[in-house]
Scaffold this active site. Structure first.
Site, PDB file in Angstrom:
ATOM      1  CB  SER A 137      -0.946  -0.050   1.199  1.00  0.00           C
ATOM      2  OG  SER A 137      -0.554   0.713   2.270  1.00  0.00           O
ATOM      3  CG  HIS A 195      -0.713  -5.065   4.551  1.00  0.00           C
ATOM      4  ND1 HIS A 195      -0.229  -4.220   5.514  1.00  0.00           N
ATOM      5  CD2 HIS A 195      -0.224  -4.601   3.373  1.00  0.00           C
ATOM      6  CE1 HIS A 195       0.509  -3.268   4.947  1.00  0.00           C
ATOM      7  NE2 HIS A 195       0.517  -3.486   3.643  1.00  0.00           N
ATOM      8  CD  GLN A 226      -1.950  -1.001   5.163  1.00  0.00           C
ATOM      9  OE1 GLN A 226      -2.252  -0.755   4.007  1.00  0.00           O
ATOM     10  NE2 GLN A 226      -0.855  -0.516   5.718  1.00  0.00           N
ATOM     11  CD  GLU A 227      -0.016  -1.246   9.188  1.00  0.00           C
ATOM     12  OE1 GLU A 227       0.601  -0.813  10.183  1.00  0.00           O
ATOM     13  OE2 GLU A 227       0.389  -1.118   8.019  1.00  0.00           O
ATOM     14  CG  ASP A 255      -1.410   2.560   8.426  1.00  0.00           C
ATOM     15  OD1 ASP A 255      -2.077   3.512   7.964  1.00  0.00           O
ATOM     16  OD2 ASP A 255      -0.410   2.084   7.855  1.00  0.00           O
ATOM     17  CD  GLU A 303       1.042   4.635   9.516  1.00  0.00           C
ATOM     18  OE1 GLU A 303       1.423   4.148  10.612  1.00  0.00           O
ATOM     19  OE2 GLU A 303       1.422   4.168   8.418  1.00  0.00           O
ATOM     20  CG  ASP A 321       2.998   5.483   5.474  1.00  0.00           C
ATOM     21  OD1 ASP A 321       3.993   5.797   4.802  1.00  0.00           O
ATOM     22  OD2 ASP A 321       2.554   4.314   5.485  1.00  0.00           O
ATOM     23  CB  SER A 328       7.684   2.290   9.182  1.00  0.00           C
ATOM     24  OG  SER A 328       6.837   1.317   8.612  1.00  0.00           O
ATOM     25  CG  HIS A 329       7.543  -3.153   8.968  1.00  0.00           C
ATOM     26  ND1 HIS A 329       6.981  -4.353   9.297  1.00  0.00           N
ATOM     27  CD2 HIS A 329       6.517  -2.235   9.057  1.00  0.00           C
ATOM     28  CE1 HIS A 329       5.686  -4.178   9.573  1.00  0.00           C
ATOM     29  NE2 HIS A 329       5.399  -2.909   9.440  1.00  0.00           N
ATOM     30  NE  ARG A 330       6.790   0.383   2.563  1.00  0.00           N
ATOM     31  CZ  ARG A 330       6.524   1.296   1.633  1.00  0.00           C
ATOM     32  NH1 ARG A 330       7.478   2.120   1.227  1.00  0.00           N
ATOM     33  NH2 ARG A 330       5.312   1.411   1.113  1.00  0.00           N
ATOM     34  CB  SER A 331       3.398  -5.004   3.715  1.00  0.00           C
ATOM     35  OG  SER A 331       3.459  -4.434   2.422  1.00  0.00           O
ATOM     36  CE  LYS A 347       3.456   0.923  10.174  1.00  0.00           C
ATOM     37  NZ  LYS A 347       2.192   1.371   9.561  1.00  0.00           N
TER      38      LYS A 347
HETATM   39  O1  LIG Z   1       1.241   1.378   5.176  1.00  0.00           O
HETATM   40  C1  LIG Z   1       2.220   1.042   5.869  1.00  0.00           C
HETATM   41  O2  LIG Z   1       2.477   1.692   6.874  1.00  0.00           O
HETATM   42  C2  LIG Z   1       3.137  -0.046   5.414  1.00  0.00           C
HETATM   43  C3  LIG Z   1       3.854  -0.785   6.507  1.00  0.00           C
HETATM   44  O3  LIG Z   1       3.043  -1.228   7.536  1.00  0.00           O
HETATM   45  O4  LIG Z   1       2.568  -0.912   4.485  1.00  0.00           O
HETATM   46  P1  LIG Z   1       3.245  -1.038   3.022  1.00  0.00           P
HETATM   47  O5  LIG Z   1       4.658  -1.452   3.234  1.00  0.00           O
HETATM   48  O6  LIG Z   1       2.422  -2.063   2.286  1.00  0.00           O
HETATM   49  O7  LIG Z   1       3.150   0.311   2.418  1.00  0.00           O
HETATM   50 MG   LIG Z   2       1.016   3.283   6.647  1.00  0.00          MG
END
Ligand SMILES: O=C(O)[C@@H](CO)OP(=O)(O)O
Ligand SMILES: [Mg+2]
Length: 417
Positions: free
Chosen positions: A45, A152, A160-161, A239, A282, A308, A360-363, A384
């Site tokens: 996303s 996700h 999403q989260e 999020d 978020e 984000d 932050s990580h990515r998915s 995150k």
């Molecule tokens: O939206 C988000 O914050 C991210 C990580 O959780 O998702 P994605 O890496 O798919 O953008």
């Molecule tokens: Mg996000």
């Protein structure tokens, strides 16, 4: 005598990420013989203003590998690896585009990370020290996504989260041990509800039950916190990644079976805040609607509205957000902008305006734990990095546990409650 820190060799190759896609790894070798790798994560996303990966229609990142081998490598060989900013500036100039489409942000990120890790090793210091000097002194609080929806997961949740935020603890170790109990309690609750051992998880390792209503998911996560006895120590976060359920034609948000106007969305978030211990929200609106972010942030004083997709780790958009008071927090993803140096400039801008940061990580992730070091390097309040399960997520938690144990830095939790 100081060892030879010059870049002697740099190569790219393809590896597999946590979603079963190829991604790119860079491997750098210094004159002293030290080697290190850096991996590019991948989002699902994504914000439309993110810099772009080199990836073809079949999902191959061979083009990014070539970019490292044929363009980046000749430019960096011979450079001193300890000057991260200089190395990153060479990458930026060599690319020369606004969206990093020439070299590819995936090639650039992997290289930037590999160089920082190699220099740290050769200097005999931790990566967070190499990047943060003598400044690092805190351990970030996890924004821990334990229930997945949106892009996700295979359920019908639009948000999403659904995150737990373990604030009421003195150490990360204690915070994580409570989080593990809550994660298991959530699994048990879902199993009780659906009658068999429930194993479906989303991209970030959070449970993904077949729910379709935001409130049902929040209620489940809140019940898991209560059942575990941590109600007074653990707060909640969301999020929304709202660009993904925004209907541009109608200018409405399609959520929970309704089409909501932006005003109705504001009321919706405020009503959730009145019923649940929300600390963090978020991307509550689509990525261009700075005005609604500002309005929500001013209505929910005790909540950190966070950006984000709206900022994409780019100082240009954060500057706009600062002018309008859009958010009290930001997400930081190195691969949204291309290099460590640019991500750190973004963090510095946020800090100068007392905006909290979440590295932050990515998915789509790999087992590279680099973001844990980056979070400590910049004294980020939050990190995150998904559920406390699955190697690509736990590698970051485990690296933070190692840093906490060895250096005794202060856990930020109680300062953020
Ligand atoms: O939206 C988000 O914050 C991210 C990580 O959780 O998702 P994605 O890496 O798919 O953008
Ligand atoms: Mg996000």
């Amino acid at each position: 005598m100081m060892s030879d820190l010059s870049i002697f060799d740099l190569k790219g190759f393809e590896i597999i990420d946590s979603r079963g896609n190829f991604t790119v790894r860079a491997k750098v070798k210094l004159g002293c013989g030290v080697t290190a790798t850096g991996d590019a994560p991948a989002g699902a996303s994504k914000g439309s203003r993110e810099v772009v990966e080199l990836r073809d229609e079949r999902g191959s990142v061979e083009m990014a590998v070539k970019s490292i081998n044929y363009y980046i490598s000749p430019a960096l060989i011979g450079m001193d690896s300890k000057f991260q900013t200089t190395v990153d500036k060479v990458l930026i100039n060599l690319d020369g585009t606004e969206n990093k489409s020439r070299l590819g942000a995936n090639a650039m990120v992997a290289t930037s990370i590999a160089v920082s890790k190699a220099a740290s090793l050769a200097l005999g210091v931790e990566t967070f020290m190499h990047l943060g000097g003598s400044g690092p002194h805190i351990i970030p609080v996890p924004l821990m996504n334990i229930l997945n929806g949106g892009l996700h997961a295979g359920n019908n949740l639009k948000i999403q989260e659904f995150m737990i935020i373990p604030v009421g603890f003195d150490t990360l170790k204690e915070a994580l041990s409570a989080s593990l109990v809550i994660y298991k309690a959530l699994k048990s609750l879902v199993t009780e509800k659906y009658g068999k051992i429930y194993t479906a998880v989303g991209d970030e390792g959070g449970i993904s039950p077949p729910l379709s209503k935001t409130e049902d998911a929040l209620e489940l996560v809140h019940s898991a916190v209560k059942r575990s006895g941590y109600e007074d120590k653990v707060l909640l976060g969301l999020d929304a990644a709202a660009s993904n359920f925004y209907n541009k034609k109608e200018d409405k948000y399609e959520i929970d079976g309704n089409s909501k106007t932006r005003q109705e969305m504001i009321d919706f978030y405020v009503s959730l805040k009145d019923r649940y211990p929300l600390l963090y929200v978020e991307d509550p609106f689509e990525e261009n609607d700075f005005k609604s972010f500002t309005e929500l942030q001013s209505k929910m004083k005790g909540v950190l509205v966070s950006g984000d997709d709206i900022y994409t780790t780019n100082v240009k958009y954060l500057t706009k957000g600062i002018e309008s008071g859009a958010t009290k927090a930001v997400i930081v993803k190195v691969n949204q902008i291309g290099t460590i140096t640019e991500a750190m400039e973004f963090v510095n801008l946020a800090k100068r305006h007392s905006i909290k940061t979440a590295i932050s990580h990515r998915s789509g992730e790999t087992e590279d734990s680099f973001i844990a070091d980056l979070a400590v390097a910049v004294n980020s309040e939050f990190i995150k990095t998904g559920a406390p399960a699955r190697g690509e997520r736990t590698s970051k938690y485990n690296r933070l546990l190692e840093i906490e144990k060895e250096f005794g830095f202060e856990y930020m939790g109680k300062k953020l409650a």
